[in-house]
Structure formats: C-alpha cells, structure tokens
Design a protein around this motif. Structure first.
Motif, PDB file in Angstrom:
ATOM      1  N   ASN A 168       0.649  -1.234   0.156  1.00  0.00           N
ATOM      2  CA  ASN A 168      -0.113  -0.084   0.039  1.00  0.00           C
ATOM      3  C   ASN A 168       0.777   1.290   0.073  1.00  0.00           C
ATOM      4  OD1 ASN A 168      -2.589  -1.344   0.018  1.00  0.00           O
ATOM      5  ND2 ASN A 168      -2.404  -1.686   2.352  1.00  0.00           N
TER       6      ASN A 168
ATOM      7  N   ASP B 255       1.874   3.228  -2.413  1.00  0.00           N
ATOM      8  CA  ASP B 255       1.620   4.344  -3.141  1.00  0.00           C
ATOM      9  C   ASP B 255       0.196   4.950  -2.735  1.00  0.00           C
ATOM     10  OD1 ASP B 255       3.646   4.136  -4.526  1.00  0.00           O
ATOM     11  OD2 ASP B 255       2.852   2.924  -6.506  1.00  0.00           O
ATOM     12  N   ARG B 256      -0.349   4.469  -1.750  1.00  0.00           N
ATOM     13  CA  ARG B 256      -1.600   5.024  -1.473  1.00  0.00           C
ATOM     14  C   ARG B 256      -1.750   6.474  -1.210  1.00  0.00           C
ATOM     15  NH1 ARG B 256      -3.998   1.685   2.737  1.00  0.00           N
ATOM     16  NH2 ARG B 256      -4.995   0.209   1.016  1.00  0.00           N
TER      17      ARG B 256
ATOM     18  N   VAL C 218      -3.920   9.042   0.661  1.00  0.00           N
ATOM     19  CA  VAL C 218      -5.195   9.080   1.699  1.00  0.00           C
ATOM     20  C   VAL C 218      -5.644  10.774   1.851  1.00  0.00           C
ATOM     21  CG1 VAL C 218      -6.035   8.944   3.846  1.00  0.00           C
ATOM     22  CG2 VAL C 218      -5.074   6.855   2.713  1.00  0.00           C
TER      23      VAL C 218
ATOM     24  N   GLY D 185      -0.942   6.084  -7.873  1.00  0.00           N
ATOM     25  CA  GLY D 185      -1.278   5.514  -6.770  1.00  0.00           C
ATOM     26  C   GLY D 185      -2.985   5.187  -6.416  1.00  0.00           C
ATOM     27  N   GLU D 186      -3.175   4.229  -5.495  1.00  0.00           N
ATOM     28  CA  GLU D 186      -4.821   4.105  -5.152  1.00  0.00           C
ATOM     29  C   GLU D 186      -5.083   5.555  -4.417  1.00  0.00           C
ATOM     30  OE1 GLU D 186      -7.372   1.732  -1.995  1.00  0.00           O
ATOM     31  OE2 GLU D 186      -5.286   1.151  -1.941  1.00  0.00           O
TER      32      GLU D 186
ATOM     33  N   ARG E 232      -7.871   7.154  -1.829  1.00  0.00           N
ATOM     34  CA  ARG E 232      -8.782   6.904  -0.648  1.00  0.00           C
ATOM     35  C   ARG E 232      -9.351   8.317  -0.202  1.00  0.00           C
ATOM     36  NH1 ARG E 232      -9.609   1.641   1.683  1.00  0.00           N
ATOM     37  NH2 ARG E 232     -10.974   2.419   2.949  1.00  0.00           N
TER      38      ARG E 232
ATOM     39  N   TYR F 142      -0.721   5.144   4.335  1.00  0.00           N
ATOM     40  CA  TYR F 142      -0.664   5.853   3.110  1.00  0.00           C
ATOM     41  C   TYR F 142       0.884   6.134   2.818  1.00  0.00           C
ATOM     42  CZ  TYR F 142       0.621   9.665   6.592  1.00  0.00           C
ATOM     43  OH  TYR F 142       1.045  10.206   8.034  1.00  0.00           O
TER      44      TYR F 142
END
Ligand code: FAD
Length: 392
Positions: free
Chosen positions: A5, A7-8, A10, A32-33, A35, A105
């Motif tokens: 994770n 690359d996330r 937030v 990245g993801e 959220r 994150y």
C-alpha cells in the motif's frame, strides 16, 4: 508499513480542496490508489449555492455534486462517506478511522475545512438554532424556512448576509443582528459595509448593528444587551467558522493561529502530510507571507497544488485570493490578501456600481467591485504585482 500500500494517497475531507487534490494528483500522473474519506454523507458538492439558489428554492440537491458518480470510477478514487479520520501516525504513515480501521499511506492530504462556530452564550446549542455549512444543514434550514414567517440571522458575514437576502426573497420577514455597526466593517471597511447594509435593506431585511447577543431563549428569541429582544420562527447563527484541526493535532502538527501552517506547495512540517483549503495558514508565493483564506476558489486551487505535490510535481500557490458573493440580486467580487489595509478609496461608476481599492503603505492589497468587472481583473493583477494604489 505495508509495502503493498505504499503508493496510496489518503485524502481526509470531502469538500472542494479534497476533490481537487484527487484531480491534481491524477492530472500530474499520480498512479497510486486514492482513498478520499469524508465524514459528510454526500460526495463533494458545491457549497456556495446553499445560501443562495438552493435556499431560495430555485435549485435542488441533485444539481450540487461537483462531479458525477462516473468521475470517481474513471479516476479510480474510492470515496468513503460518513466516516471520520480520527488519528494520524506519521512515523509509520497510517491513519486510523473512527471505527478503528487502519489505512497506510504514502502521502496524506488534510482537507478538513472548517465547522460553524456558535456564540458562547446560553441557548446557542438549542436544536432550534440552526447553522449552515453542510448540505444536511442546508436541508434543515430550507425546510425550516418553508414553515417560518420570520427569521433572525445572527452575524453579518457573507453567509449571514446571503442567507438573509435569500430568506427575504422567499417572503420571510428577516432581521440581521450583528456586533458590527455595519456588515463587514472590519474586513471591508465601514463605507463598503454601509453599502452592503443598504443592499440588505433594499431586500426588506432589518439590520440591527452594534448589538451584542447575550442569550437565545427556547430557540425562538434572541436576547440583546441593552436592547429589546428579537423573536422569530427561525434562528440562523452565522457567526464564523473554526478550522477542523483535530486529526492534524494527533499527527503532532504545530498549529499557527489555530490553523495548519503549510508552505506554498501545501507541505506541512511533517513529512508525508500535506494540507489544503480552509484549514490551512498557507504561504502565498506572491504575497511572500502566510494567509488565512476561506474561499471556494482558493480551496480548489490549494487542493490541486497539494495533489500535484503528492504526485511529485512543482506547483505553487501564488495568486491573489478572491471570491464573489451574491446578496439578493447584487454581486460583489473581491480579491485581496485579506490581512489588513490602512486606506480605502471608493470610485463611483454610476447606477450604484463602484470599486473599492484597498491599500497598505501605498501598495494595492485588495479590490472589491460591484458592477465593475474590468476593475476586478485589473485589481487582482495590481494586488499580485504589489502595484501602487490606483487613484481610481
Ligand atoms: C453556505 C456557504 C456558502 C458559501 N459561499 C461561498 C462563495 O460564494 N464564495 C466563496 O468563495 N466561498 C463560499 N463559501 C466558502 C467555501 O465553501 C469554503 O471556503 C470551502 O468549502 C472550503 O473548502 P475546504 O475543502 O477547505 O473545506 P470544506 O468545504 O469545509 O470541506 C471539509 C470536508 O472535510 C470533512 N471532514 C472534516 N474533518 C474530517 C475528518 N476528521 N474525517 C473525515 N472528514 C472530515 C468535512 O465533512 C467536509 O466534507 C461558502 C460556504 C458556505 C457554507
């Protein structure tokens, strides 16, 4: 940190700064993801109409979303609504949600905005005393307006003035009660304030200035110091906002003036954490100093810069902050650093149109126009260039 994770991105918040951070990140090639976690119950929507067209009943909630549902699929933005980010742990880079979920994150953007501030007087928390920030607040206010014949607005900032004019436009008898002698006297000077008071009176709104609210009785009667009370079916408290800094504080971010200090690229002092919008005290590259700004366009601009920074780009905040306000059928446009002036020069253009030039030590620091759009554009450029205060 969970390597899967890393690359996330937030994003904490569900307003314009939050959405714009997601847009800016993707536009700058961020892969990245994403959220986006918001404690609101609706996806990002336009707040400005809530005190204007929506309150007047001229538009519906369906017209308010900033982006259609498909946008979030196309841009791969996962939105968690009605969920709160409670704490941030910058050492190991994760946040914890109110329900206990942990989310790692790489970069976290704080776009938590601000919440309405109630006066610290008895009765201010009565459920009949309304505030206006979210769509849920606006729904409650609009429903109450449908049942009411009279309204008292406490506070004469832009939201108070706009809501007063909108409610009067719906046929309510409206009184604005304010500690300022005229609306916006501190922010815009008494001369402009008198004009705005005139716009409200033109809409049939009574304005009681220089009044101190000492209590609200039963959610129906506003008690004033040394003056007769004002009773109404509906009471709206529009007495400013407080930045929502709770999660920032858990990350060890040291606040300045109650806000999150960020540089012109929206970086906080804590590695991996950015912030944007109303919650910040942001350095403006053109101003050469930090500014506290609560404007829609600036939240969008700062959010985008935060997104670009998260994606590794190099955008900076360097334009003069500005906003428009519509009070009844009158629109004023304002661009200014917003942190003080020593001179106001008003130029008349006939038929009520005017330009107010704001200066400090001979330098242009702001412009407010009504019916003079050319001056707004010219004034904004003068502010950004630190140009001498124009004669007219
Ligand atoms: C009625 C009204 C009319 C306005 N009209 C104008 C106008 O005409 N022109 C103008 O320039 N400005 C206007 N404004 C101001 C403008 O809306 C704000 O400047 C702007 O919304 C700020 O954006 P933001 O993204 O920084 O914060 P916000 O819009 O306040 O968004 C913050 C978001 O963060 C969420 N949040 C906060 N804390 C948490 C947490 N811990 N966990 C999860 N989510 C959290 C909130 O639910 C919210 O979704 C108006 C505001 C209102 C209320």
């Amino acid at each position: 940190m969970d390597a899967a994770n890393t690359d996330r991105l937030v994003i904490v918040g569900g307003g314009p700064a939050a959405l714009s951070a997601a847009r800016g990140y993707r536009a700058c090639g961020g892969a990245g993801e994403i959220r986006l976690i918001s404690d609101d119950r609706a996806r990002p929507y336009d707040r400005p109409p809530l005190s204007k067209e929506y309150l007047r009943g001229e538009t519906t909630a369906e017209s308010l979303p900033m982006e259609p549902a498909e946008f979030y699929d196309e841009q791969r933005v996962t939105v968690d609504l009605d969920r709160t980010v409670a704490t941030i742990h910058p050492g190991d880079r994760y946040v914890v949600l109110g329900d206990g979920e942990r989310l790692d994150y790489r970069t976290c953007v704080l776009a938590t905005g601000a919440a309405p501030r109630r006066l610290p007087v008895p009765g201010a928390d009565h459920p009949g005393v309304l505030v206006l920030r979210s769509l849920d607040d606006a729904r409650a206010l609009r429903a109450a307006a449908g049942r009411a014949g009279t309204a008292v607005i406490i506070g004469s900032g832009f939201i108070g003035c706009e809501a007063a004019a909108s409610l009067a436009g719906r046929g309510l008898r409206v009184t604005v009660v304010s500690s300022e002698e005229v609306p916006h006297a501190a922010r815009l000077g008494p001369e402009v304030g008198r004009r705005i008071a005139g716009w409200l009176r033109e809409q049939g709104v009574d304005v009681i200035g220089g009044a101190e609210v000492i209590a609200v009785a039963d959610g129906r009667r506003v008690e004033l110091d040394g003056r007769p009370p004002v009773a109404a079916d509906l009471i709206l408290m529009a007495t400013g906002v407080s930045p929502r800094t709770e999660p920032a504080a858990t990350a060890g971010i040291v606040l300045r003036d109650g806000r999150i200090p960020v540089d012109e690229r929206m970086r906080t002092q804590v590695p991996g954490i950015l912030a944007a919008g109303d919650v910040t005290l942001a350095r403006n590259a053109a101003a050469g100093r930090h500014l506290a700004v609560e404007h829609w366009g600036e939240a969008v601009a700062m959010g985008e810069i935060a997104g670009v920074t998260a994606a590794g780009g190099g955008a900076r905040w360097d334009r003069a902050p500005g906003f428009w306000s519509t009070i009844g059928h009158r629109t004023c446009k304002y661009a200014a650093w917003g942190d003080g002036f020593d001179t106001v020069r008003v130029a008349e253009h006939g038929d009520g149109a005017f330009t107010a030039w704001y200066g400090r030590e001979g330098v242009t620091v702001g412009v407010l126009t009504h019916g003079a759009d050319d001056d707004y554009d010219r004034g904004r450029a003068l502010v950004e260039r630190h140009a001498p205060l124009p004669r007219r």
